[in-house]
Design a protein around this motif. Structure first.
Motif, PDB file in Angstrom:
ATOM      1  N   TYR A  77       0.922  -1.222   0.007  1.00 14.88           N
ATOM      2  CA  TYR A  77       0.078  -0.151  -0.088  1.00 14.88           C
ATOM      3  C   TYR A  77       0.702   1.152  -0.198  1.00 14.88           C
ATOM      4  CZ  TYR A  77      -3.556  -3.184   1.447  1.00 14.88           C
ATOM      5  OH  TYR A  77      -4.335  -4.416   1.699  1.00 14.88           O
ATOM      6  N   GLU A  78       2.024   1.469   0.921  1.00 10.32           N
ATOM      7  CA  GLU A  78       2.920   2.260   1.108  1.00 10.32           C
ATOM      8  C   GLU A  78       3.445   2.489  -0.299  1.00 10.32           C
ATOM      9  OE1 GLU A  78       5.144   2.943   4.838  1.00 10.32           O
ATOM     10  OE2 GLU A  78       4.367   0.875   4.889  1.00 10.32           O
ATOM     11  N   THR A  79       3.951   1.406  -0.832  1.00  7.93           N
ATOM     12  CA  THR A  79       4.644   1.417  -2.406  1.00  7.93           C
ATOM     13  C   THR A  79       4.013   2.147  -3.305  1.00  7.93           C
ATOM     14  OG1 THR A  79       5.976  -0.496  -1.471  1.00  7.93           O
ATOM     15  CG2 THR A  79       5.945   0.320  -3.798  1.00  7.93           C
ATOM     16  N   ALA A  80       2.514   1.635  -3.436  1.00  8.29           N
ATOM     17  CA  ALA A  80       1.522   2.074  -4.278  1.00  8.29           C
ATOM     18  C   ALA A  80       1.552   3.556  -4.288  1.00  8.29           C
ATOM     19  CB  ALA A  80       0.278   1.452  -4.468  1.00  8.29           C
ATOM     20  N   SER A  81       1.167   4.024  -3.086  1.00 11.42           N
ATOM     21  CA  SER A  81       0.886   5.712  -2.780  1.00 11.42           C
ATOM     22  C   SER A  81       2.281   6.394  -3.291  1.00 11.42           C
ATOM     23  CB  SER A  81       0.781   5.679  -1.058  1.00 11.42           C
ATOM     24  OG  SER A  81      -0.384   5.064  -0.957  1.00 11.42           O
ATOM     25  N   LEU A  82       3.494   5.984  -2.845  1.00 10.21           N
ATOM     26  CA  LEU A  82       4.408   6.544  -3.425  1.00 10.21           C
ATOM     27  C   LEU A  82       4.703   6.661  -4.992  1.00 10.21           C
ATOM     28  CD1 LEU A  82       7.138   5.457  -0.632  1.00 10.21           C
ATOM     29  CD2 LEU A  82       6.150   7.730  -0.842  1.00 10.21           C
ATOM     30  N   ILE A  83       4.172   5.524  -5.560  1.00 10.83           N
ATOM     31  CA  ILE A  83       4.477   5.475  -6.970  1.00 10.83           C
ATOM     32  C   ILE A  83       3.488   6.561  -7.923  1.00 10.83           C
ATOM     33  CG2 ILE A  83       3.805   4.085  -9.107  1.00 10.83           C
ATOM     34  CD1 ILE A  83       4.846   1.489  -7.418  1.00 10.83           C
ATOM     35  N   TYR A  84       2.309   6.502  -7.168  1.00  7.35           N
ATOM     36  CA  TYR A  84       1.249   7.596  -7.665  1.00  7.35           C
ATOM     37  C   TYR A  84       1.622   8.885  -7.297  1.00  7.35           C
ATOM     38  CZ  TYR A  84      -1.480   3.357  -9.939  1.00  7.35           C
ATOM     39  OH  TYR A  84      -1.834   2.434 -10.369  1.00  7.35           O
ATOM     40  N   GLU A  85       2.615   9.050  -6.491  1.00 11.35           N
ATOM     41  CA  GLU A  85       2.761  10.769  -6.080  1.00 11.35           C
ATOM     42  C   GLU A  85       3.477  11.371  -7.471  1.00 11.35           C
ATOM     43  OE1 GLU A  85       4.950  11.129  -2.842  1.00 11.35           O
ATOM     44  OE2 GLU A  85       3.615  10.653  -1.453  1.00 11.35           O
ATOM     45  N   ARG A  86       4.127  10.451  -8.376  1.00  9.22           N
ATOM     46  CA  ARG A  86       4.474  11.147  -9.591  1.00  9.22           C
ATOM     47  C   ARG A  86       3.447  10.931 -10.586  1.00  9.22           C
ATOM     48  NH1 ARG A  86      10.141   8.466 -11.261  1.00  9.22           N
ATOM     49  NH2 ARG A  86       9.724  10.272 -12.899  1.00  9.22           N
ATOM     50  N   ASP A  87       3.444  12.202 -11.397  1.00  7.04           N
ATOM     51  CA  ASP A  87       2.476  12.322 -12.412  1.00  7.04           C
ATOM     52  C   ASP A  87       2.638  11.230 -13.383  1.00  7.04           C
ATOM     53  OD1 ASP A  87       1.068  14.411 -11.023  1.00  7.04           O
ATOM     54  OD2 ASP A  87       2.145  16.008 -12.208  1.00  7.04           O
ATOM     55  N   LYS A  88       3.867  11.081 -14.072  1.00  7.46           N
ATOM     56  CA  LYS A  88       4.344  10.152 -15.277  1.00  7.46           C
ATOM     57  C   LYS A  88       3.782   8.787 -14.958  1.00  7.46           C
ATOM     58  CE  LYS A  88       7.717  13.168 -17.087  1.00  7.46           C
ATOM     59  NZ  LYS A  88       9.180  13.226 -17.530  1.00  7.46           N
ATOM     60  N   LEU A  89       3.699   8.519 -13.484  1.00  5.63           N
ATOM     61  CA  LEU A  89       3.408   6.842 -13.100  1.00  5.63           C
ATOM     62  C   LEU A  89       2.050   6.665 -12.764  1.00  5.63           C
ATOM     63  CD1 LEU A  89       6.777   6.275 -10.963  1.00  5.63           C
ATOM     64  CD2 LEU A  89       6.470   5.980 -13.311  1.00  5.63           C
ATOM     65  N   ARG A  90       1.045   7.705 -12.821  1.00  5.80           N
ATOM     66  CA  ARG A  90      -0.091   7.455 -12.285  1.00  5.80           C
ATOM     67  C   ARG A  90      -0.947   6.479 -13.307  1.00  5.80           C
ATOM     68  NH1 ARG A  90      -1.703  13.386  -9.700  1.00  5.80           N
ATOM     69  NH2 ARG A  90      -0.594  13.191  -8.231  1.00  5.80           N
ATOM     70  N   GLN A  91      -0.604   6.513 -14.565  1.00  7.76           N
ATOM     71  CA  GLN A  91      -1.321   5.689 -15.614  1.00  7.76           C
ATOM     72  C   GLN A  91      -1.081   4.370 -15.748  1.00  7.76           C
ATOM     73  OE1 GLN A  91       1.420   7.449 -16.289  1.00  7.76           O
ATOM     74  NE2 GLN A  91       2.682   6.305 -17.702  1.00  7.76           N
ATOM     75  N   ILE A  92      -0.087   3.901 -14.744  1.00 13.37           N
ATOM     76  CA  ILE A  92       0.248   2.548 -14.836  1.00 13.37           C
ATOM     77  C   ILE A  92      -0.797   1.751 -13.656  1.00 13.37           C
ATOM     78  CG2 ILE A  92       2.280   0.883 -14.361  1.00 13.37           C
ATOM     79  CD1 ILE A  92       4.220   3.028 -14.614  1.00 13.37           C
ATOM     80  N   PRO A  93      -1.426   0.743 -14.363  1.00 17.96           N
ATOM     81  CA  PRO A  93      -2.308  -0.073 -13.345  1.00 17.96           C
ATOM     82  C   PRO A  93      -1.556  -0.848 -12.524  1.00 17.96           C
ATOM     83  CG  PRO A  93      -2.273  -0.886 -15.672  1.00 17.96           C
ATOM     84  CD  PRO A  93      -1.534   0.366 -15.816  1.00 17.96           C
TER      85      PRO A  93
END
Length: 421
Positions: A77-93
């Protein structure tokens, strides 16, 4: 076997479908690769959340992330939250892999962190392949749409540039045509000027020449030697002056074409007026009209000789034309006004109404190019006079009353003085 595996990885890299596998257990990572390997995916492994983030700093275009929920130090959960903090990574499911039951709170937390789906351990191979296939197909379609959009944007840009190029060419062509149109108008104006100058500057002297030659021919036996000598002198002087003016007109026409026709010089005003009046005296004599030059002999102007002569002869000719036969006077006077000289050509003819004065110098009044005696207005001659006066920086106006005569007044620059130091 190792060679085939390397070749397959090379092919998958070329396909562009990259999947990031994140699990703290190497065996789980290997199991997922084995299940999905036949689909020709390119795999990137991470055994912790931190390692996954490091990979994502270098590689961004992943089609899918399979992320274990329960990991030490930093869970899924923490890893996913940190990943989606970057705009360029938010589109990765992200699909979470979990060994726990699908409790409502855990599911809600997972979706809140950004998950698109859950897979329970131990996973069903067919289900894993199926879910991965759905998201990779979606990735391919999105990538295709993006490429098509880029192509469409490129086509639109090309069309825009083409349209701008066409507009520029149309604009350039329009400017070119406008330039040609202006040149054509200038040529037509030069032609009109030339014809009008010929009409007014040469026709009247020719009339005088013809009248003298007719008198001489018709009454040769009755004329006294002094009269014959007088008519012969008129014919001789007028012929020479016509020839001189014709040569000047030819040169003037050439200069008009070369746009160098305006050549002002210092002129003795009384002398120039006398030369023009001499060409018109026979016309005036036939109507018993006297031409008088009352200009001071010491007055000079700075003007183009041919243009000034045309102005003067046009105005004097009109004065003769509209003065009834049987006795009358056309007088030329001049006076200095500041840096200009104001000339007046006055007659005691029929005069003109206020309405006629208002339309006198308009194009509407130029009814006849050659200014025949049948026209009611003054024709193109006055338009030419106005143009020549304006070329000198002068002004022209008229004072007139019906049955009381007319006075045309115009200004011409004074003689220019050259100071010698």
């Amino acid at each position: 076997m190792e060679h085939n595996y390397v070749a397959e990885r090379q092919m998958t890299a070329e396909s562009g479908i990259k999947i990031l596998l994140v699990d703290d257990n190497e065996n789980n990572l290997l199991s997922m690769e084995v299940v999905l390997e036949k689909e020709k995916y390119a795999f990137f492994r991470a055994t912790s959340g931190r390692e996954a983030l490091r990979i994502l700093l270098k590689e961004e275009d992943f089609s899918l992330i399979l992320l274990d929920v329960k990991m030490p130090i930093m869970d899924g959960y923490e890893t996913a939250s940190l990943i989606y903090e970057r705009d360029k990574l938010r589109q990765i499911p992200i699909i979470f892999i979990t060994a726990h039951d699908y409790e409502e709170a855990a599911v809600f937390k997972g979706y809140q962190a950004g998950a698109v789906d859950f897979i329970r351990k131990p996973f069903n191979p067919e289900m894993l392949r199926s879910k991965v296939a759905v998201f990779t197909d979606l990735y391919k379609k999105n990538r295709l749409l993006k490429r098509q959009e880029e192509r469409l944007q490129a086509i639109n840009q090309d069309l825009l540039q083409l349209n701008q190029g066409l507009e520029q060419r149309v604009l350039e062509r329009t400017i070119e045509l406008e330039g040609l149109n202006q040149e054509l108008k200038a040529l037509n104006l030069s032609k009109d000027k030339f014809l009008s100058v010929i009409s007014h500057d040469l026709r009247n002297p020719l009339t005088s020449l013809l009248a003298s030659s007719e008198n001489l021919s018709r009454n040769a036996e009755k004329l006294q030697p002094e009269q014959i000598k007088m008519f012969a002198g008129i014919i001789n002087r007028t012929s020479h002056k016509i020839l001189d003016q014709l040569n000047e007109l030819v040169e003037w026409a050439k200069e008009q074409r070369e746009k160098t026709s305006f050549k002002p010089q210092n002129l003795r005003l009384r002398q120039c007026i006398n030369e023009s009046l001499d060409l018109l005296r026979e016309n005036a004599r036939q109507k018993v009209i006297t031409l008088e030059n009352q200009v001071d002999d010491n007055l000079y102007i700075h003007a183009d000789l041919l243009m000034f002569r045309s102005i003067l002869q046009n105005l004097v000719t009109n004065a003769i034309k509209y003065t009834p036969a049987g006795g009358g006077t056309v007088t030329v006077t001049a006076r200095a006004v500041d840096e200009m000289v104001e000339l007046c050509i006055r007659d005691d003819g029929v005069g003109m109404s206020e309405k006629t004065r208002e339309m006198l110098f308009s194009q509407f009044n130029a009814a006849s190019l050659m200014g025949t005696s049948k026209e009611k207005g003054t024709g193109l001659g006055l338009l030419l006079v106005k143009d020549f006066v304006a070329t000198h920086g002068g002004m022209i106006r008229v004072e007139s009353e019906l049955d009381k005569g007319t006075c045309f007044l115009f200004t011409i620059p004074k003689k220019k003085i050259n100071f010698v130091l």
